[in-house]
Design a protein around this motif. Structure first.
Motif, short mmCIF file in Angstrom:
data_model
loop_
_atom_site.label_atom_id
_atom_site.label_comp_id
_atom_site.label_asym_id
_atom_site.label_seq_id
_atom_site.Cartn_x
_atom_site.Cartn_y
_atom_site.Cartn_z
N ARG A 49 0.84 -1.20 0.00
CA ARG A 49 0.00 0.00 0.00
C ARG A 49 0.88 1.25 0.00
N GLU A 53 1.24 4.22 -2.88
CA GLU A 53 1.03 5.61 -2.50
C GLU A 53 2.21 6.49 -2.95
N GLU A 108 -2.23 -0.13 10.61
CA GLU A 108 -2.98 0.76 9.73
C GLU A 108 -3.04 2.17 10.32
N TYR A 109 -3.21 2.25 11.63
CA TYR A 109 -3.27 3.55 12.30
C TYR A 109 -1.95 4.30 12.13
N ASP A 112 -1.63 5.51 8.46
CA ASP A 112 -2.49 6.66 8.17
C ASP A 112 -1.95 7.93 8.81
N ARG A 113 -1.38 7.80 10.02
CA ARG A 113 -0.78 8.97 10.67
C ARG A 113 0.43 9.47 9.89
N ILE A 115 0.99 9.19 6.64
CA ILE A 115 0.53 9.86 5.43
C ILE A 115 -0.05 11.22 5.75
N ALA A 116 -0.83 11.31 6.84
CA ALA A 116 -1.40 12.59 7.24
C ALA A 116 -0.30 13.59 7.57
#
Length: 292
Positions: A49, A53, A108-109, A112-113, A115-116
């Motif tokens: 993933r 990205e 996953e958390y 996502d952090r 990427i944010a």
């Protein structure tokens, strides 16, 4: 010897795996080796993933039409790899009483952090981080190509290994060999120099095996049919599987590093494209998808 097959157009291939009859210890008599390889189902989807990205963010800056085509094909294959391994994680592990949700939710958390956080950076810094990640992906992709070549040539049939899990890992390994040059070409296009590429490869060649050992330990702890083991015991058991030829030899990592640091390094020298394409043409999962 790597047979010359000409330019290959990368494309994702529809596959359908059926794990309904796959035992948890899918290599008979080798529960630790089974969990060590099955750990790929847990860690690969997130990595792939991330690859997709970073390539998606890099693609607008690439003006070379041929390289863009390679990148798009690579992204399609990596996305399908992540989907297939994710499906194996849930269907295969849950059926055997192992709930992967806690570890996957945490990972996953964190992803996502990250990427944010990347999106909060100014554009020039964001671009620099993406280029650094592309160099890292080039190193990891050499590692996965070496592993993919091993999977293609490992005689799982002699071990009476489960056909569905064998097919999953061989199919993935074949596509890793097929697209082994793309990440290197992309990193070089963006100006990644050899010292940086070698540094990232060294990190992946050390970090990934220990990551897989940690995941194997976690799986063993969740396995109700196995005695609990500490990390040291798991490492010893993995060494035993390496000596028996059930898992890749440690020297494979050394050979991969030695080839990567050569001044004349060419990703195409790892593995055999003709062999990879030959397996992809006969993969039971691919044939099942086409028949459905």
């Amino acid at each position: 010897m790597n047979e010359h097959v000409g330019a290959v157009v990368l494309r994702p291939r529809e596959v359908h795996f059926d794990f309904s009859r796959s035992p948890l210890h899918w290599i008979p008599g080798e529960p630790v080796a089974s969990h060590a390889i099955s750990g790929l189902n847990l860690i690969l989807p997130l990595g792939e993933r991330g690859f997709v990205e970073m390539f998606r963010r890099a693609l607008p800056y690439v003006e070379d039409a041929e390289l863009r085509e390679q990148m798009v094909g690579f992204m399609g294959q990596e996305a399908l790899h992540a989907e297939s391994h994710n499906r194996a994680t849930w269907e295969f592990l849950q059926r055997h009483g192992i709930d992967p949700e806690p570890i996957l939710t945490e990972v996953e958390y964190l992803f996502d952090r990250a990427i944010a956080r990347l999106d909060t950076l100014p554009e020039h810094l964001r671009h620099r981080v993406v280029v650094q990640m592309l160099a890292g992906i080039a190193g990891i992709e050499h590692f996965t190509a070496v592993a993919g070549d091993w999977l293609l040539n490992q005689d799982f049939e002699a071990m009476d290994a489960d056909p569905a899990l064998t097919d999953l890992f061989r199919w993935h390994g074949a596509e890793e060999v097929e697209h082994r040059s793309v990440a290197w070409n992309v990193a070089r296009y963006f100006g990644a120099r050899r010292p940086r590429l070698v540094t990232f490869y060294l990190g992946s060649s050390v970090g990934l095996p220990f990551g897989l050992i940690a995941v194997a330990w976690w799986l063993i702890r969740q396995d109700p049919t196995m005695p609990k083991m500490g990390p040291v015991k798991v490492f010893r058991e993995i060494n035993g599987a390496v000596r028996r030829g059930t898992l890749p030899p440690w020297r494979l990592i050394g050979r991969g590093f030695a080839s990567f640091v050569r001044a004349d390094y060419d990703p195409a020298d790892t593995g055999d494209t003709a062999q990879a394409l030959g397996y992809l043409a006969k993969s039971p999962a691919a044939k099942r998808a086409h028949a459905s």
